[in-house]
Motif scaffolding. Structure first.
Motif, PDB file in Angstrom:
ATOM      1  N   HIS A 127      75.257  -3.499  81.344  1.00 35.42           N
ATOM      2  CA  HIS A 127      76.091  -2.664  80.471  1.00 35.42           C
ATOM      3  C   HIS A 127      77.515  -2.418  80.969  1.00 35.42           C
ATOM      4  O   HIS A 127      78.187  -1.496  80.486  1.00 35.42           O
ATOM      5  CB  HIS A 127      75.405  -1.316  80.169  1.00 35.42           C
ATOM      6  CG  HIS A 127      74.306  -1.431  79.150  1.00 35.42           C
ATOM      7  ND1 HIS A 127      73.529  -0.369  78.759  1.00 35.42           N
ATOM      8  CD2 HIS A 127      73.844  -2.494  78.445  1.00 35.42           C
ATOM      9  CE1 HIS A 127      72.635  -0.762  77.863  1.00 35.42           C
ATOM     10  NE2 HIS A 127      72.807  -2.055  77.661  1.00 35.42           N
ATOM     11  N   ALA A 128      77.984  -3.203  81.938  1.00 34.70           N
ATOM     12  CA  ALA A 128      79.386  -3.094  82.376  1.00 34.70           C
ATOM     13  C   ALA A 128      79.836  -4.459  82.892  1.00 34.70           C
ATOM     14  O   ALA A 128      79.064  -5.151  83.572  1.00 34.70           O
ATOM     15  CB  ALA A 128      79.543  -2.041  83.468  1.00 34.70           C
ATOM     16  N   HIS A 129      81.075  -4.838  82.556  1.00 36.20           N
ATOM     17  CA  HIS A 129      81.575  -6.126  83.026  1.00 36.20           C
ATOM     18  C   HIS A 129      81.735  -6.125  84.542  1.00 36.20           C
ATOM     19  O   HIS A 129      82.037  -5.099  85.145  1.00 36.20           O
ATOM     20  CB  HIS A 129      82.921  -6.449  82.364  1.00 36.20           C
ATOM     21  CG  HIS A 129      82.777  -6.861  80.929  1.00 36.20           C
ATOM     22  ND1 HIS A 129      81.916  -7.861  80.530  1.00 36.20           N
ATOM     23  CD2 HIS A 129      83.384  -6.404  79.793  1.00 36.20           C
ATOM     24  CE1 HIS A 129      82.002  -8.007  79.206  1.00 36.20           C
ATOM     25  NE2 HIS A 129      82.869  -7.132  78.740  1.00 36.20           N
ATOM     26  N   GLY A 130      81.545  -7.318  85.121  1.00 37.85           N
ATOM     27  CA  GLY A 130      81.646  -7.471  86.565  1.00 37.85           C
ATOM     28  C   GLY A 130      83.013  -7.950  87.006  1.00 37.85           C
ATOM     29  O   GLY A 130      84.025  -7.739  86.323  1.00 37.85           O
ATOM     30  N   TYR A 131      83.028  -8.614  88.153  1.00 33.22           N
ATOM     31  CA  TYR A 131      84.278  -8.845  88.877  1.00 33.22           C
ATOM     32  C   TYR A 131      84.761 -10.292  88.877  1.00 33.22           C
ATOM     33  O   TYR A 131      85.783 -10.589  89.484  1.00 33.22           O
ATOM     34  CB  TYR A 131      84.094  -8.377  90.327  1.00 33.22           C
ATOM     35  CG  TYR A 131      83.689  -6.921  90.451  1.00 33.22           C
ATOM     36  CD1 TYR A 131      84.394  -5.924  89.780  1.00 33.22           C
ATOM     37  CD2 TYR A 131      82.611  -6.544  91.253  1.00 33.22           C
ATOM     38  CE1 TYR A 131      84.032  -4.587  89.902  1.00 33.22           C
ATOM     39  CE2 TYR A 131      82.250  -5.207  91.386  1.00 33.22           C
ATOM     40  CZ  TYR A 131      82.958  -4.237  90.709  1.00 33.22           C
ATOM     41  OH  TYR A 131      82.602  -2.915  90.837  1.00 33.22           O
ATOM     42  N   MET A 132      84.024 -11.216  88.220  1.00 31.60           N
ATOM     43  CA  MET A 132      84.455 -12.620  88.261  1.00 31.60           C
ATOM     44  C   MET A 132      85.568 -12.865  87.248  1.00 31.60           C
ATOM     45  O   MET A 132      85.442 -13.640  86.295  1.00 31.60           O
ATOM     46  CB  MET A 132      83.261 -13.555  88.015  1.00 31.60           C
ATOM     47  CG  MET A 132      82.284 -13.592  89.196  1.00 31.60           C
ATOM     48  SD  MET A 132      80.866 -14.659  88.888  1.00 31.60           S
ATOM     49  CE  MET A 132      79.896 -14.381  90.384  1.00 31.60           C
ATOM     50  N   THR A 133      86.685 -12.187  87.464  1.00 33.10           N
ATOM     51  CA  THR A 133      87.865 -12.299  86.620  1.00 33.10           C
ATOM     52  C   THR A 133      89.073 -11.870  87.446  1.00 33.10           C
ATOM     53  O   THR A 133      88.911 -11.389  88.570  1.00 33.10           O
ATOM     54  CB  THR A 133      87.709 -11.444  85.343  1.00 33.10           C
ATOM     55  OG1 THR A 133      88.796 -11.723  84.462  1.00 33.10           O
ATOM     56  CG2 THR A 133      87.673  -9.954  85.668  1.00 33.10           C
ATOM     57  N   SER A 134      90.277 -12.035  86.909  1.00 30.71           N
ATOM     58  CA  SER A 134      91.471 -11.854  87.744  1.00 30.71           C
ATOM     59  C   SER A 134      91.780 -10.404  88.084  1.00 30.71           C
ATOM     60  O   SER A 134      92.209 -10.103  89.199  1.00 30.71           O
ATOM     61  CB  SER A 134      92.687 -12.469  87.052  1.00 30.71           C
ATOM     62  OG  SER A 134      92.484 -13.847  86.871  1.00 30.71           O
ATOM     63  N   ARG A 135      91.610  -9.511  87.117  1.00 28.10           N
ATOM     64  CA  ARG A 135      91.980  -8.117  87.365  1.00 28.10           C
ATOM     65  C   ARG A 135      90.942  -7.163  86.777  1.00 28.10           C
ATOM     66  O   ARG A 135      90.360  -7.444  85.730  1.00 28.10           O
ATOM     67  CB  ARG A 135      93.358  -7.814  86.760  1.00 28.10           C
ATOM     68  CG  ARG A 135      94.462  -8.562  87.482  1.00 28.10           C
ATOM     69  CD  ARG A 135      95.825  -8.215  86.944  1.00 28.10           C
ATOM     70  NE  ARG A 135      96.850  -8.886  87.741  1.00 28.10           N
ATOM     71  CZ  ARG A 135      98.096  -8.454  87.868  1.00 28.10           C
ATOM     72  NH1 ARG A 135      98.486  -7.362  87.239  1.00 28.10           N
ATOM     73  NH2 ARG A 135      98.961  -9.114  88.614  1.00 28.10           N
ATOM     74  N   ILE A 136      90.763  -6.048  87.451  1.00 30.19           N
ATOM     75  CA  ILE A 136      89.844  -5.023  86.966  1.00 30.19           C
ATOM     76  C   ILE A 136      90.506  -3.656  87.130  1.00 30.19           C
ATOM     77  O   ILE A 136      91.484  -3.512  87.876  1.00 30.19           O
ATOM     78  CB  ILE A 136      88.516  -5.013  87.751  1.00 30.19           C
ATOM     79  CG1 ILE A 136      88.782  -4.771  89.242  1.00 30.19           C
ATOM     80  CG2 ILE A 136      87.754  -6.319  87.554  1.00 30.19           C
ATOM     81  CD1 ILE A 136      87.613  -4.201  89.996  1.00 30.19           C
ATOM     82  N   VAL A 137      89.958  -2.662  86.432  1.00 32.81           N
ATOM     83  CA  VAL A 137      90.373  -1.275  86.636  1.00 32.81           C
ATOM     84  C   VAL A 137      89.158  -0.499  87.114  1.00 32.81           C
ATOM     85  O   VAL A 137      88.056  -0.684  86.593  1.00 32.81           O
ATOM     86  CB  VAL A 137      90.940  -0.669  85.326  1.00 32.81           C
ATOM     87  CG1 VAL A 137      90.926   0.857  85.379  1.00 32.81           C
ATOM     88  CG2 VAL A 137      92.364  -1.166  85.090  1.00 32.81           C
ATOM     89  N   GLU A 138      89.349   0.315  88.143  1.00 34.19           N
ATOM     90  CA  GLU A 138      88.230   1.105  88.658  1.00 34.19           C
ATOM     91  C   GLU A 138      88.729   2.445  89.184  1.00 34.19           C
ATOM     92  O   GLU A 138      89.861   2.559  89.659  1.00 34.19           O
ATOM     93  CB  GLU A 138      87.505   0.331  89.769  1.00 34.19           C
ATOM     94  CG  GLU A 138      86.200   0.948  90.223  1.00 34.19           C
ATOM     95  CD  GLU A 138      85.281   1.311  89.062  1.00 34.19           C
ATOM     96  OE1 GLU A 138      85.298   2.492  88.662  1.00 34.19           O
ATOM     97  OE2 GLU A 138      84.569   0.422  88.550  1.00 34.19           O
ATOM     98  N   SER A 139      87.854   3.449  89.094  1.00 36.27           N
ATOM     99  CA  SER A 139      88.163   4.771  89.631  1.00 36.27           C
ATOM    100  C   SER A 139      88.067   4.752  91.157  1.00 36.27           C
ATOM    101  O   SER A 139      87.247   4.023  91.731  1.00 36.27           O
ATOM    102  CB  SER A 139      87.172   5.790  89.061  1.00 36.27           C
ATOM    103  OG  SER A 139      87.153   6.946  89.869  1.00 36.27           O
TER     104      SER A 139
END
Ligand SMILES: [Zn+2]
Ligand SMILES: [Zn+2]
Length: 383
Positions: A127-139
């Motif tokens: 139920h949440a996208h992971g990290y195999m991508t260029s950029r993410i936003v996280e608290s």
């Protein structure tokens, strides 16, 4: 809106895909960080999701971006986050997010790894996208900062936290013993590993390997079992940090204690149920057996000498427990331990990362596992 590439599992086809239209996220709260992903580890969970075992996209999305073992670099920080983070800081994000349910005391205390309700989400898994991508936003609530010296090894943080938790929970459990409690009367006692005089780690994959590093780092006599040859890559890596490798197709785990002595702690990292329960035959007096592997929900039937094992478990005060995931406190502890390990055994730690893949390798990297692989990673390009 800018688009990014991302390795994902497409819900409709059940196939892994390399998307080129995953939207680049933006900051929308003051405690958030925009993070450039540098590397993501490939793990058994990712491969299981690709095989159709578990994994669920965010509600309403047709795909799940995979990956939960990341290393990244801060691009920008929200107003509140900027007090502690600046662009270029090396960071790692945790996996599980709290359920937020009022009846869940563990999530309310930052222990989403011990969630009672099961209504948590996990990045890259559920139920949440992971990290195999260029950029993410996280608290920042789910982020830890790494020292620059961990840049080559930071992608090993998440598997390290899994064993930090498994072993530290065992350490807490062993405070049932007066002699362990009396080792130290300070608050540091919760981190006292001296009860583990001798440990066995079952499985020389990434979890087992990081368990061996942690145990050796704490000067524990450590034995590692697997079914690969004694003169192979994994065995030589195990032996290079002063642990001892055993090929259990030649010496069954149950025969090891008679050669080495009482085994106080067994960390199971095979995910194979018959192998895992057989380890009871190697567990010593007052011992703790902790399972970290997650097998499929079906199959794995086997027979045990129930009378013998239950009798032994009672007469020897043994504990069998499971341990999943890890909350932020274990990530903080892993930063400290992994930094020290990287200074102590830089070459051995580098050998844990056995392969680097570009995103384009997604299909082969997620569906096959080379014989000597310990931890393979995707190197992620920026947008
Ligand atoms: Zn993993
Ligand atoms: Zn919860």
């Amino acid at each position: 809106m800018t688009s990014m590439r991302a390795i994902a599992l497409e819900k409709a086809s059940g196939r892994p895909v390399l998307k080129d239209d995953h939207p680049e996220p933006v900051l929308h709260a003051p405690d958030q960080l925009l993070i450039r992903v540098l590397q993501v580890g490939i793990c058994g969970t990712d491969r299981a999701i690709v095989r159709g075992e578990g994994g669920e996209p965010p509600p309403g999305d047709g795909y799940l971006v995979l990956g939960h073992e990341m290393l990244g670099e801060v691009v920008s920080a929200g107003n509140a986050a900027a007090a502690d983070y600046e662009p270029g800081d090396l960071v790692v994000c945790t996996v599980r997010r709290s359920c937020g349910q009022p009846e869940c005391p563990t999530c309310a205390h930052g222990e989403s790894d011990m969630c009672y309700t099961g209504k948590y989400v996990e990045r890259g898994i559920f139920h949440a996208h992971g990290y195999m991508t260029s950029r993410i936003v996280e608290s920042t609530e789910y982020t830890v900062k790494l020292p620059e010296e961990l840049r080559p090894f930071g992608v090993l943080m998440e598997p390290t936290t899994v064993v930090e938790k498994a072993i530290l929970e065992s350490v807490l459990v062993q405070h049932r013993l007066d002699w362990v409690r009396s080792l130290d009367d300070s608050s540091a006692i919760a981190r006292d590993w001296r009860f583990v005089r001798r440990a066995l780690v079952a499985g020389a994959g990434p979890i087992g390997m990081m368990a061996a590093f942690l145990l050796r780092h704490h000067d524990v006599e450590t034995h590692v079992t697997d079914v690969v040859p004694e003169d192979g890559y994994k065995a030589s890596l195990v032996n290079s940090i002063g642990a001892r490798y055993w090929n259990v197709s030649k010496t069954p785990a149950a025969e090891i204690p008679s050669q080495v002595g009482n085994i106080d702690l067994i960390v199971e990292a095979t995910g194979i149920a018959p192998v895992a329960y057989e380890l009871l035959n190697a567990l010593g007096v007052n011992g703790v057996l902790v399972f970290t592997g997650v097998p499929g929900d079906r199959g794995g039937e086997f027979q045990l000498q129930g009378g013998h094992l239950m009798r032994q478990q009672v007469l020897w005060n043994q504990i069998v427990m499971g341990s999943v995931n890890a909350n932020r406190s274990y990530f903080v502890q892993a930063v400290k331990d992994l930094s020290e390990i990287s200074r102590k055994w830089p070459d051995a730690l580098a050998r844990v990362i056995t392969g680097h893949h570009p995103l384009e390798d997604y299909e082969v990297a997620l569906t096959t596992q080379p014989k000597d692989e310990v931890k393979a990673v995707f190197d992620i390009p920026d947008v």
